[in-house]
Write an enzyme that holds these catalytic residues in place. Structure first.
Site, PDB file in Angstrom:
ATOM      1  N   ASP A  70       6.361  -3.108  11.066  1.00 18.70           N
ATOM      2  CA  ASP A  70       7.653  -3.357  10.473  1.00 18.70           C
ATOM      3  C   ASP A  70       7.578  -4.758   9.910  1.00 18.70           C
ATOM      4  O   ASP A  70       6.969  -5.649  10.503  1.00 18.70           O
ATOM      5  CB  ASP A  70       8.785  -3.224  11.482  1.00 18.70           C
ATOM      6  CG  ASP A  70      10.111  -3.056  10.756  1.00 18.70           C
ATOM      7  OD1 ASP A  70      10.252  -2.086   9.982  1.00 18.70           O
ATOM      8  OD2 ASP A  70      11.011  -3.904  10.931  1.00 18.70           O
ATOM      9  N   TYR A 153       9.526  -7.256  -2.652  1.00 21.52           N
ATOM     10  CA  TYR A 153       9.910  -8.578  -3.157  1.00 21.52           C
ATOM     11  C   TYR A 153       8.723  -9.337  -3.760  1.00 21.52           C
ATOM     12  O   TYR A 153       8.853 -10.506  -4.112  1.00 21.52           O
ATOM     13  CB  TYR A 153      10.517  -9.414  -2.016  1.00 21.52           C
ATOM     14  CG  TYR A 153      11.755  -8.803  -1.392  1.00 21.52           C
ATOM     15  CD1 TYR A 153      13.023  -9.063  -1.906  1.00 21.52           C
ATOM     16  CD2 TYR A 153      11.657  -7.962  -0.277  1.00 21.52           C
ATOM     17  CE1 TYR A 153      14.165  -8.507  -1.333  1.00 21.52           C
ATOM     18  CE2 TYR A 153      12.792  -7.401   0.303  1.00 21.52           C
ATOM     19  CZ  TYR A 153      14.033  -7.683  -0.231  1.00 21.52           C
ATOM     20  OH  TYR A 153      15.159  -7.118   0.334  1.00 21.52           O
ATOM     21  N   ASP A 154       7.567  -8.695  -3.880  1.00 22.83           N
ATOM     22  CA  ASP A 154       6.365  -9.382  -4.373  1.00 22.83           C
ATOM     23  C   ASP A 154       6.567 -10.141  -5.699  1.00 22.83           C
ATOM     24  O   ASP A 154       6.067 -11.255  -5.840  1.00 22.83           O
ATOM     25  CB  ASP A 154       5.190  -8.393  -4.527  1.00 22.83           C
ATOM     26  CG  ASP A 154       4.540  -8.055  -3.199  1.00 22.83           C
ATOM     27  OD1 ASP A 154       4.824  -8.747  -2.202  1.00 22.83           O
ATOM     28  OD2 ASP A 154       3.748  -7.097  -3.164  1.00 22.83           O
TER      29      ASP A 154
HETATM   30  P1  IMP Z   1       9.725  -1.588   6.479  1.00 19.49           P
HETATM   31  O1  IMP Z   1       8.721  -2.490   7.138  1.00 19.49           O
HETATM   32  O2  IMP Z   1       9.084  -0.354   5.949  1.00 19.49           O
HETATM   33  O3  IMP Z   1      10.929  -1.352   7.291  1.00 19.49           O
HETATM   34  O4  IMP Z   1      10.273  -2.297   5.176  1.00 19.49           O
HETATM   35  C1  IMP Z   1       9.941  -3.545   4.854  1.00 19.49           C
HETATM   36  C2  IMP Z   1      10.624  -3.962   3.572  1.00 19.49           C
HETATM   37  O5  IMP Z   1      10.378  -5.376   3.474  1.00 19.49           O
HETATM   38  C3  IMP Z   1      10.000  -3.350   2.313  1.00 19.49           C
HETATM   39  O6  IMP Z   1      10.708  -2.240   1.857  1.00 19.49           O
HETATM   40  C4  IMP Z   1      10.079  -4.510   1.331  1.00 19.49           C
HETATM   41  O7  IMP Z   1      11.360  -4.565   0.774  1.00 19.49           O
HETATM   42  C5  IMP Z   1       9.906  -5.724   2.223  1.00 19.49           C
HETATM   43  N1  IMP Z   1       8.459  -6.069   2.348  1.00 19.49           N
HETATM   44  C6  IMP Z   1       7.671  -5.945   3.438  1.00 19.49           C
HETATM   45  N2  IMP Z   1       6.406  -6.316   3.173  1.00 19.49           N
HETATM   46  C7  IMP Z   1       6.412  -6.665   1.880  1.00 19.49           C
HETATM   47  C8  IMP Z   1       5.373  -7.108   1.016  1.00 19.49           C
HETATM   48  O8  IMP Z   1       4.180  -7.216   1.354  1.00 19.49           O
HETATM   49  N3  IMP Z   1       5.771  -7.387  -0.232  1.00 19.49           N
HETATM   50  C9  IMP Z   1       7.053  -7.265  -0.672  1.00 19.49           C
HETATM   51  N4  IMP Z   1       8.037  -6.805   0.077  1.00 19.49           N
HETATM   52  C10 IMP Z   1       7.721  -6.516   1.358  1.00 19.49           C
END
Ligand code: IMP
Length: 198
Positions: A70, A153-154
């Site tokens: 997560d 958000y990259d």
């Molecule tokens: P989850 O871990 O699947 O609950 O979601 C994490 C959320 O955080 C993603 O949908 C992105 O919006 C953001 N996120 C997590 N890791 C990254 C990354 O490596 N790059 C950009 N956004 C990220």
């Protein structure tokens, strides 16, 4: 090849994690490769709680060693938001672009730099072991989107000591610094130690 299920259906993450494990005799199976993957409700308060929920649901259903993560973005001026709500920051079911728009709107009247970090908690679960590990990458949020690679958000995240956003870095470059690669590389070492003890 040892099979590991990665309890994620996020294409961006799956690609990154497959690359991290590809040289270590692990075959990564994602939720896209499985029939009847259950719906997962991420209602934990922390990254680790949510990662553990994902790992437990998938391990209990398929009985194979499972990894999960997560992750999210924490912006200093927003007291750590969007944090565990990163995926659904704008609204439930929103796109990455909706989230980026919302974040840029929240930061519009605040002074630069907008210091931020990505955090990832990676976990491993099998019948004997629960392992976990954290990774972070520090940087700042910029006003204009740059780059087309990566996800989430990259395009608006500029890592410290880099002139390119995470979306302007290719997979190998992103994996050389990202929160997810730090967390999963540490986790991989713990998995190898646990396997040697068997
Ligand atoms: P989850 O871990 O699947 O609950 O979601 C994490 C959320 O955080 C993603 O949908 C992105 O919006 C953001 N996120 C997590 N890791 C990254 C990354 O490596 N790059 C950009 N956004 C990220």
């Amino acid at each position: 090849m040892k099979k590991l299920i990665f309890a994620s259906g996020n294409k961006g993450k799956v690609e990154e994690v497959k690359k991290i494990f590809e040289n270590d005799k692990y075959e990564i199976i994602s939720l896209h490769d499985l029939d009847n993957a259950p719906e997962i409700v991420e209602d934990g308060d922390t990254f680790e709680a949510n990662a553990r929920i994902k790992a437990e649901i998938i391990f209990n259903k398929f009985g194979l060693p499972t990894i999960a993560d997560d992750s999210g973005l924490a912006v200093e001026q927003l007291d750590g938001a969007p944090g565990v709500y990163s995926a659904r920051y704008a609204f439930e079911g929103c796109t990455y672009d909706d989230n980026n728009k919302k974040l840029l709107t929240e930061l519009k009247n605040l002074p630069e730099p907008h210091i931020a970090k990505f955090v990832c908690c990676a976990v491993y679960l099998d019948e004997k072991n629960y392992l976990s590990s954290i990774g972070e990458v520090h940087g700042k949020i910029i006003k204009e989107r740059r780059g087309t690679m990566g996800f989430g958000y990259d395009p608006i995240f500029l890592p410290d000591n880099f002139e390119k956003t995470l979306a302007e870095l290719n997979l190998e470059e992103k994996n050389s610094i990202s929160h997810r690669s730090v967390a999963f590389n540490k986790l991989k070492k713990q998995i190898l130690v646990a396997e040697r003890k068997r």
